[in-house]
Design an enzyme around this catalytic site. Structure first.
Site, short mmCIF file in Angstrom:
data_model
loop_
_atom_site.label_atom_id
_atom_site.label_comp_id
_atom_site.label_asym_id
_atom_site.label_seq_id
_atom_site.Cartn_x
_atom_site.Cartn_y
_atom_site.Cartn_z
N GLY A 228 0.93 -1.14 -0.05
CA GLY A 228 0.28 -0.08 0.11
C GLY A 228 0.89 1.29 0.08
O GLY A 228 2.06 1.19 -0.24
N LYS A 245 -0.12 3.96 6.95
CA LYS A 245 -0.28 2.94 5.87
C LYS A 245 -1.48 2.54 5.55
O LYS A 245 -2.23 2.08 6.19
CB LYS A 245 0.86 1.81 6.36
CG LYS A 245 1.06 0.88 5.08
CD LYS A 245 2.13 -0.22 5.69
CE LYS A 245 2.50 -0.97 4.46
NZ LYS A 245 3.50 -2.03 4.78
N ASP A 338 12.87 -9.31 6.10
CA ASP A 338 13.11 -8.34 5.09
C ASP A 338 14.21 -7.34 5.45
O ASP A 338 13.78 -6.09 5.34
CB ASP A 338 12.01 -7.73 4.49
CG ASP A 338 12.21 -7.10 3.06
OD1 ASP A 338 13.32 -7.47 2.42
OD2 ASP A 338 11.36 -6.31 2.69
#
Length: 531
Positions: A228, A245, A338
């Site tokens: 997003g 977000k 990540d």
């Protein structure tokens, strides 16, 4: 995830009611500067053209052109517009003072122009000046419809009686027509100015409502993430800046599950080096969002683009903080998956100029849980190719906390040398290096001497076999804190660095074309890969 950074607000995207006190004052000041600058340019240009025409075409004398009653009034209005422009631009004024300057000064300047028209019996110039001033104010200044009506009425109401008074020496028939014209145009000016304000005020309200999510009003886009977009927002009651977000409207069911899992799992983390989640909600039209703390500073990818390789003591300081955040996450059975420079944000806060925040838990995995929501057919490859551990590529079902430590070691390598551990022409080439190629020693890569203990720690994080790396984030943090240069990066040095960046405005001019490219996060289904 992109970095959250401080930026200019977009006043065209918001109504005055959605702004904080300081923002409302800055917004009104900006509009007044534009209004009086425009009035100054128009009135000065009009006077220059008419004066030039009087001197060159009508052969009037200098005294008649510049020192008549009408010319003097016009010149005073020009100087008044210039003065209001400079005051609004340079002086620090309260909202009350700005509103008085907007109302009384505008009416006063307009009356000076009216004196010029009265002196020359020019009813058309009178109507033109009133129309331009009242309608321009309705367009430029964001005030209520009621205030616009009364100010416009104050500007236009005296036109007809004063014009009749200036024409008292003429016959009744010669007075009636221009007075009636002025009276009609006064009514038209007030009506048009009020309608223009009502239209613009209504559109501004609609735009503000369109940019509102629950109690939050979106102010400025900050960037786009994997699922997003991220916006700077303001809470309606708290008046504090927040990062919002928002899930893409076209996102599928699996994206929604990931989005919900991200906020649910991240909200459980309370470490000061982890991004804080404030709220989670859904709008009436089905738009999902969550609110988190707004950070001012830069992510580590921008740090490297702006400043290149970092001092070893600063690298230790940064990595130690990330270890603290990972230690809590791993202790709760969560893998980040990540870790990369773009997901590690460097903040400047009082007392801790180099505070690190770990962002974007969109790929977080619970140890022993399902790999991805809805993915029951097989394992998933998730992460960024430049920072993927070998086991993530060869056997993702066996990934554990030591995979995050490999990624963190790759981040430390980049901070120390200014280059990725492995580089290549494609993601597959880089992934092959992670599995098969030994990393070049940081000293060789940088071409200068580096602390041996720090280099050994980073190379141990980059071991191909998980069992030869550090067993946990706590063990890695202890090793970093035992380095010779640990705690050598002082608060004073960090503060001096931030001041230098602010002075040179590097924080606003990051160069994206740097050797740290190919940092896009990948999520790939491996269930159908070839054996």
């Amino acid at each position: 995830m992109v970095a959250f950074r401080a930026g200019h607000l977009l006043p065209s995207v918001q109504g005055a009611g959605s702004l904080s006190f300081q923002e409302e004052r800055a917004f009104l000041r900006q509009r007044l500067v534009f209004l009086y600058k425009t009035l100054f340019a128009l009135s000065a240009g009009f006077f220059a053209v008419t004066a030039g025409a009087g001197l060159l075409l009508q052969h009037r004398s200098w005294e008649r052109v510049f020192f008549s009653t009408g010319a003097s009034a016009h010149l005073l209005s020009i100087l008044g517009s210039l003065g209001c422009w400079l005051i609004c631009r340079n002086a620090v004024l309260s909202i009350r003072a700005l509103k008085w300057l907007e109302g009384l000064a505008l009416v006063g300047l307009l009356y000076l122009l009216k004196l010029s028209s009265y002196a020359t019996d020019d009813v058309y110039a009178l109507m033109l000046g009133t129309s331009c001033a009242s309608i321009s104010r309705a367009v430029f200044i964001p005030t209520s419809v009621r205030r616009t009506f009364w100010l416009s009425l104050a500007c236009a109401l005296p036109d007809a009686p004063l014009l009749a008074l200036s024409l008292h020496t003429r016959a009744v028939g010669d007075i009636l027509q221009p007075t009636l014209d002025a009276l009609l145009w006064s009514g038209i000016n007030v009506t048009l100015a009020t309608l223009v304000c009502q239209t613009i005020y209504g559109l501004r309200q609609q735009v503000r409502d369109a940019h509102r999510l629950g109690q939050y009003t979106l102010l400025e886009p900050l960037g786009a993430g994997s699922m997003g977009e991220v916006f700077l927002a303001s809470h309606a009651l708290l008046r504090r800046h927040t990062a919002i977000k928002v899930l893409r409207p076209d996102a599928g069911g699996q994206d929604l599950e990931r989005f919900e899992r991200e906020v649910q799992l991240t909200s459980q983390l309370t470490h000061p080096n982890t991004i804080a989640i404030y709220d989670y909600g859904r709008t009436a039209d089905g738009l999902f969002y969550y609110a988190m703390e707004y950070l001012e500073g830069m992510d580590l990818a921008e740090l490297l683009a702006a400043s290149g390789p970092q001092p070893p003591e600063r690298v230790i300081h940064i990595l130690s903080q990330v270890c603290g955040a990972l230690e809590e996450a791993h202790g709760r059975g969560m893998l980040h998956r990540d870790i990369k420079p773009a997901n590690l944000f460097l903040c400047r806060r009082r007392g801790i100029p180099d505070l690190v925040k770990v962002l974007d838990f969109g790929l977080v995995k619970q140890l022993g849980g399902i790999e991805e929501p809805g993915a029951t057919e097989g394992p998933m490859l998730a992460g960024t190719p430049l920072y993927l551990s070998p086991e993530t590529l060869s056997s993702p079902e066996k990934v554990d906390a030591r995979s995050d430590l490999y990624s963190l070691g790759a981040v430390g390598y980049a901070l120390l040398t200014g280059h990725h551990v492995f580089e290549g022409q494609s993601a597959s080439e880089i992934c092959a290096h992670h599995v098969n190629t030994l990393p070049t020693h940081p000293e060789v890569r940088l071409g200068t001497a580096l602390p041996a203990d720090l280099c050994c720690i980073i190379l141990r994080c980059l071991e191909k076999q998980p069992e030869t790396r550090f067993a946990s984030a706590r063990e890695l943090r202890a090793a970093l804190e035992a380095c010779v240069h640990a705690r050598a990066w002082t608060e004073q040095e960090a503060e001096q660095w931030w001041e230098a960046q602010q002075d040179s405005e590097l924080e606003k001019t990051f160069v994206r074309s740097n050797p740290l490219a190919l940092s896009q996060t990948l999520v790939t289904d491996l269930s159908h890969r070839a054996a």
